[in-house]
Design a protein around this motif. Structure first.
Motif, PDB file in Angstrom:
ATOM      1  N   SER A   7     -10.308  15.546 -32.005  1.00  0.00           N
ATOM      2  CA  SER A   7      -9.531  15.717 -30.871  1.00  0.00           C
ATOM      3  C   SER A   7      -9.771  14.946 -29.591  1.00  0.00           C
ATOM      4  CB  SER A   7      -9.066  17.108 -30.454  1.00  0.00           C
ATOM      5  OG  SER A   7      -8.255  17.264 -29.534  1.00  0.00           O
ATOM      6  N   ALA A   8     -11.289  15.096 -29.181  1.00  0.00           N
ATOM      7  CA  ALA A   8     -11.821  14.402 -28.406  1.00  0.00           C
ATOM      8  C   ALA A   8     -11.978  12.931 -28.503  1.00  0.00           C
ATOM      9  CB  ALA A   8     -13.403  14.741 -28.032  1.00  0.00           C
ATOM     10  N   GLY A   9     -12.045  12.431 -29.818  1.00  0.00           N
ATOM     11  CA  GLY A   9     -12.044  10.995 -30.316  1.00  0.00           C
ATOM     12  C   GLY A   9     -11.029  10.318 -30.139  1.00  0.00           C
ATOM     13  N   VAL A  10      -9.685  10.948 -30.550  1.00  0.00           N
ATOM     14  CA  VAL A  10      -8.540  10.677 -30.469  1.00  0.00           C
ATOM     15  C   VAL A  10      -8.204  10.402 -28.838  1.00  0.00           C
ATOM     16  CG1 VAL A  10      -6.061  10.952 -31.032  1.00  0.00           C
ATOM     17  CG2 VAL A  10      -7.600  11.448 -32.543  1.00  0.00           C
ATOM     18  N   ALA A  11      -8.307  11.496 -27.882  1.00  0.00           N
ATOM     19  CA  ALA A  11      -8.160  11.425 -26.722  1.00  0.00           C
ATOM     20  C   ALA A  11      -8.881  10.131 -25.961  1.00  0.00           C
ATOM     21  CB  ALA A  11      -8.325  12.768 -25.819  1.00  0.00           C
ATOM     22  N   LEU A  12     -10.097  10.001 -26.355  1.00  0.00           N
ATOM     23  CA  LEU A  12     -10.948   8.833 -25.877  1.00  0.00           C
ATOM     24  C   LEU A  12     -10.241   7.593 -26.291  1.00  0.00           C
ATOM     25  CD1 LEU A  12     -14.518  10.227 -25.917  1.00  0.00           C
ATOM     26  CD2 LEU A  12     -12.944  10.104 -23.946  1.00  0.00           C
ATOM     27  N   ALA A  13      -9.975   7.377 -27.566  1.00  0.00           N
ATOM     28  CA  ALA A  13      -9.494   6.240 -28.091  1.00  0.00           C
ATOM     29  C   ALA A  13      -8.037   5.730 -27.645  1.00  0.00           C
ATOM     30  CB  ALA A  13      -9.258   6.360 -29.556  1.00  0.00           C
ATOM     31  N   LEU A  14      -7.213   6.746 -27.021  1.00  0.00           N
ATOM     32  CA  LEU A  14      -5.944   6.208 -26.463  1.00  0.00           C
ATOM     33  C   LEU A  14      -6.101   6.021 -24.708  1.00  0.00           C
ATOM     34  CD1 LEU A  14      -3.595   9.012 -28.074  1.00  0.00           C
ATOM     35  CD2 LEU A  14      -3.716   6.297 -28.556  1.00  0.00           C
ATOM     36  N   SER A  15      -7.318   5.748 -24.370  1.00  0.00           N
ATOM     37  CA  SER A  15      -7.587   5.607 -22.941  1.00  0.00           C
ATOM     38  C   SER A  15      -7.030   4.343 -22.389  1.00  0.00           C
ATOM     39  CB  SER A  15      -8.768   6.006 -22.582  1.00  0.00           C
ATOM     40  OG  SER A  15      -8.956   5.837 -21.130  1.00  0.00           O
ATOM     41  N   PRO A  16      -7.162   3.174 -23.191  1.00  0.00           N
ATOM     42  CA  PRO A  16      -6.438   1.771 -22.733  1.00  0.00           C
ATOM     43  C   PRO A  16      -4.971   2.008 -22.819  1.00  0.00           C
ATOM     44  CG  PRO A  16      -8.672   1.520 -24.204  1.00  0.00           C
ATOM     45  CD  PRO A  16      -8.244   3.167 -24.271  1.00  0.00           C
ATOM     46  N   VAL A  17      -4.556   2.506 -23.654  1.00  0.00           N
ATOM     47  CA  VAL A  17      -3.114   2.486 -23.931  1.00  0.00           C
ATOM     48  C   VAL A  17      -2.437   3.479 -22.812  1.00  0.00           C
ATOM     49  CG1 VAL A  17      -1.227   3.281 -25.523  1.00  0.00           C
ATOM     50  CG2 VAL A  17      -3.239   2.429 -26.350  1.00  0.00           C
ATOM     51  N   CYS A  64     -12.982   4.267 -24.471  1.00  0.00           N
ATOM     52  CA  CYS A  64     -12.636   4.052 -25.611  1.00  0.00           C
ATOM     53  C   CYS A  64     -13.940   3.843 -26.496  1.00  0.00           C
ATOM     54  CB  CYS A  64     -11.509   2.681 -25.908  1.00  0.00           C
ATOM     55  SG  CYS A  64     -11.027   2.085 -27.463  1.00  0.00           S
ATOM     56  N   SER A  65     -14.896   3.097 -25.872  1.00  0.00           N
ATOM     57  CA  SER A  65     -16.260   2.821 -26.613  1.00  0.00           C
ATOM     58  C   SER A  65     -16.948   4.100 -27.051  1.00  0.00           C
ATOM     59  CB  SER A  65     -17.058   2.031 -25.483  1.00  0.00           C
ATOM     60  OG  SER A  65     -17.450   2.747 -24.624  1.00  0.00           O
ATOM     61  N   GLN A  66     -16.382   5.331 -26.382  1.00  0.00           N
ATOM     62  CA  GLN A  66     -17.037   6.757 -26.682  1.00  0.00           C
ATOM     63  C   GLN A  66     -16.212   7.161 -28.031  1.00  0.00           C
ATOM     64  OE1 GLN A  66     -18.073   8.953 -23.477  1.00  0.00           O
ATOM     65  NE2 GLN A  66     -17.581   7.149 -22.238  1.00  0.00           N
ATOM     66  N   ALA A  67     -15.137   6.850 -28.378  1.00  0.00           N
ATOM     67  CA  ALA A  67     -14.230   7.527 -29.281  1.00  0.00           C
ATOM     68  C   ALA A  67     -14.800   7.660 -30.906  1.00  0.00           C
ATOM     69  CB  ALA A  67     -12.793   6.707 -29.121  1.00  0.00           C
ATOM     70  N   THR A 122     -22.907   2.733 -23.555  1.00  0.00           N
ATOM     71  CA  THR A 122     -22.116   4.089 -23.537  1.00  0.00           C
ATOM     72  C   THR A 122     -21.783   4.702 -24.837  1.00  0.00           C
ATOM     73  OG1 THR A 122     -21.255   3.463 -21.360  1.00  0.00           O
ATOM     74  CG2 THR A 122     -20.241   5.142 -22.595  1.00  0.00           C
ATOM     75  N   GLY A 123     -21.356   3.530 -25.752  1.00  0.00           N
ATOM     76  CA  GLY A 123     -21.222   3.837 -27.224  1.00  0.00           C
ATOM     77  C   GLY A 123     -22.433   4.443 -27.876  1.00  0.00           C
ATOM     78  N   ILE A 124     -23.524   3.878 -27.602  1.00  0.00           N
ATOM     79  CA  ILE A 124     -24.820   4.411 -28.269  1.00  0.00           C
ATOM     80  C   ILE A 124     -25.096   5.775 -27.982  1.00  0.00           C
ATOM     81  CG2 ILE A 124     -27.311   3.917 -28.852  1.00  0.00           C
ATOM     82  CD1 ILE A 124     -26.619   0.982 -28.517  1.00  0.00           C
ATOM     83  N   SER A 125     -24.999   5.897 -26.666  1.00  0.00           N
ATOM     84  CA  SER A 125     -25.308   7.522 -26.030  1.00  0.00           C
ATOM     85  C   SER A 125     -24.148   8.438 -26.686  1.00  0.00           C
ATOM     86  CB  SER A 125     -25.299   7.149 -24.600  1.00  0.00           C
ATOM     87  OG  SER A 125     -26.226   6.285 -24.203  1.00  0.00           O
ATOM     88  N   ALA A 126     -22.988   7.797 -26.901  1.00  0.00           N
ATOM     89  CA  ALA A 126     -22.042   8.982 -27.356  1.00  0.00           C
ATOM     90  C   ALA A 126     -22.323   9.421 -28.705  1.00  0.00           C
ATOM     91  CB  ALA A 126     -20.566   8.194 -27.338  1.00  0.00           C
ATOM     92  N   PHE A 127     -23.197   8.863 -29.263  1.00  0.00           N
ATOM     93  CA  PHE A 127     -23.231   9.506 -30.863  1.00  0.00           C
ATOM     94  C   PHE A 127     -24.142  10.565 -30.499  1.00  0.00           C
ATOM     95  CE2 PHE A 127     -22.908   5.056 -32.484  1.00  0.00           C
ATOM     96  CZ  PHE A 127     -22.129   5.282 -33.737  1.00  0.00           C
ATOM     97  N   GLY A 128     -24.807  10.886 -29.802  1.00  0.00           N
ATOM     98  CA  GLY A 128     -25.558  12.206 -29.742  1.00  0.00           C
ATOM     99  C   GLY A 128     -25.493  12.995 -28.451  1.00  0.00           C
TER     100      GLY A 128
END
Length: 510
Positions: free
Chosen positions: A2-12, A316-319, A188-194
């Motif tokens: 759910s958190a990944g989908v919310a972040l992925a739709l941020s540019p849209v 979106c880079s964190q999704a 940001t994307g690397i940090s979001a892995f953990g």
């Protein structure tokens, strides 16, 4: 998920708000989020739960959250950093309040009715979205703005319909041309892995180790620590002291670095309630500070005009990292036993923190490139010879030329150049040594150097003062001049290229 989908739709979401309406997007997002919770309460199979909570709720949360960021940007421009403290702190308060509410509702009335109660709470976002109004409605010159908009509409109707649309594209990738922004997205994307892994697994580990009754308190402590961290880092960002000022980039790096260390230290906590409480406060403070400082650092890099779209790309880079990193850490914990998955999470956080130093390397390379293009530094190496700036100073300057600095009249030549070299920021009436003062003096000197070739070209056309009463006149001149002519003309300027005489007002007559 759910958190990944919310972040992925941020540019849209940002594109919809910019192109259409922020209020409509917020209302639709609140309705979708409420329906997602309601559908989850009626789920009987895993794939239904996966779709209703993982996808529908994620879409609704993404639409609602990003609209609040855009609405704040319309109303608060000067105090943006202060208002963002409350916006980012809302996530921490939501963790503290909603975790307690959900646990209590499910324990009291069951998980189906409990989720339906959560649906009623989430539906409040639908109602609050209806109160979003554009800031232009409260502008003191609103009528003039509406008149200009109507005039623009009329002009557009008069234009040919076959012409291309002048509006911005739906997805604007112009901000990604900046290398600094790309480095920020990578970090940001690397940090979001953990970095977000403990938020999902903290209560689970506490229940496994026999601390089930205190799991709610741990989540509440984590949310409160998040809010405290946002407030603390917000004060550091907003403080204007020149003696103690920390760059936002280094605040972001320090926060994610400490989060990585705290996540690694969590592997040593086993069955200790005080250890979990200490971890919740330390991790929560720096995790909240990281999210706030990251947002403000992005705002500092791109400013308010491009912040909305850039922040959408940052989220979106964190999704994908969140959607992959959190389950991967759980699988490592199950496969290797204990809390081995947190080593992976902490390593990603530490690498993401260190990768931000690439921004400093990029700045240094750009500054060196500009220095080489501009002819080198201001210092002179005796072995390599004088630089461009020093060669310009060593040129022969005509004696009559002069330089005015403040209220002083400085003659040129060697004496004038020595005085120019001895001038510091304090001699010009400015405060003691300051970077801006030196920059102003450097620009002034550069402008002077640029004018020297023009002065040399005008060397043959310069004027010289001739004092008639001090120089001995020629006999022929004395015979030709009358006494009235001698009294009326005492100062003359004679041109070396031609024989024109220019009359100057007598000083005694003033």
């Amino acid at each position: 998920m759910s958190a990944g989908v919310a972040l992925a739709l941020s540019p849209v979401t940002v594109a919809l708000c910019v192109r259409k309406s922020t209020r409509v997007t917020a209302v639709v997002g609140g309705l979708i989020a409420a329906l997602g919770c309601l559908f989850t309460s009626f789920a009987t199979q895993f794939h239904q739960l996966f779709f209703s909570y993982g996808t529908v709720v994620g879409v609704g949360v993404g639409l609602t959250r990003d609209c609040s960021t855009l609405m704040v940007a319309q109303y608060f421009k000067r105090r943006r950093e202060l208002v963002e403290i409350f916006i980012v702190s809302g996530s921490g308060l939501g963790i503290a309040v909603m975790s307690t509410f959900i646990k209590g509702a499910i324990r009291a009335i069951g998980w189906r009715l409990g989720l339906q109660a959560v649906t009623g709470a989430v539906f409040v976002t639908f109602i609050l979205g209806t109160f979003y109004r554009s800031a232009s409605l409260y502008h003191p010159q609103r009528r003039a703005i509406l008149h200009l908009k109507n005039q623009n509409k009329i002009k557009r109707k008069m234009k040919d319909r076959n012409k291309s649309d002048d509006r911005q594209p739906f997805f604007d990738f112009s901000t990604l041309r900046s290398k600094t922004v790309r480095i920020l997205l990578m970090s940001t994307g690397i940090s979001a892995f953990g970095i977000n892994t403990p938020i999902f697994y903290l209560a689970y580990h506490a229940e496994e180790e026999g601390l089930g009754d205190t799991a709610e308190l741990l989540q509440a402590y984590l949310g409160l620590a998040w809010a405290v961290g946002c407030a603390a880092f917000g004060l550091l960002v907003r403080q204007n002291s020149a003696e103690c000022r920390i760059a936002r980039q280094y605040l972001t790096q320090a926060a994610v670095f400490v989060c990585g260390l705290a996540t690694m230290a969590l592997t040593a906590v086993e069955g200790s309630y005080s250890g979990y409480v200490l971890f919740a406060w330390v991790y929560g403070i720096f995790c909240g500070g990281y999210h706030y400082s990251l947002k403000m650092y992005t705002y500092e890099r791109v400013r308010s005009r491009n912040f909305a779209r850039t922040w959408g790309f940052v989220q979106c880079s964190q999704a994908v990292p969140i959607a992959i990193g959190v389950p991967l850490s759980g699988y490592i914990n199950v496969g290797c036993g204990g809390k081995a998955g947190y080593y992976f999470s902490s390593t990603c956080s530490l690498i993401g923190s260190l990768s931000l130093f690439c921004i400093d390397l990029h700045r240094r390379s750009v500054s060196n490139k500009h220095t080489k293009e501009n002819g080198g530094a201001a210092t002179c190496d005796p072995q390599t010879g004088p630089t461009r700036r020093s060669r310009s100073r060593d040129r022969d300057v005509p004696a009559p030329t002069a330089l005015v600095l403040g209220a002083d009249f400085v003659g040129s030549g060697r004496a004038g150049r020595d005085l120019l070299d001895s001038i510091g920021p304090g001699s010009l009436g400015s405060p003691p040594p300051n970077v801006e003062n030196y920059l102003m003096l450097s620009e002034y000197e550069n402008n002077l150097i640029a004018e020297l070739p023009n002065l040399n070209e005008r060397r043959g056309r310069r004027w010289s003062l001739v004092v008639s009463n001090t120089n001995s006149p020629q006999p022929s001149t004395i015979q030709d001049e009358t006494p009235e002519h001698k009294n009326s003309i005492k100062w003359k300027k004679k041109c070396h290229t031609n024989n024109r005489l220019i009359t100057v007002i007598n000083e005694a007559s003033l």
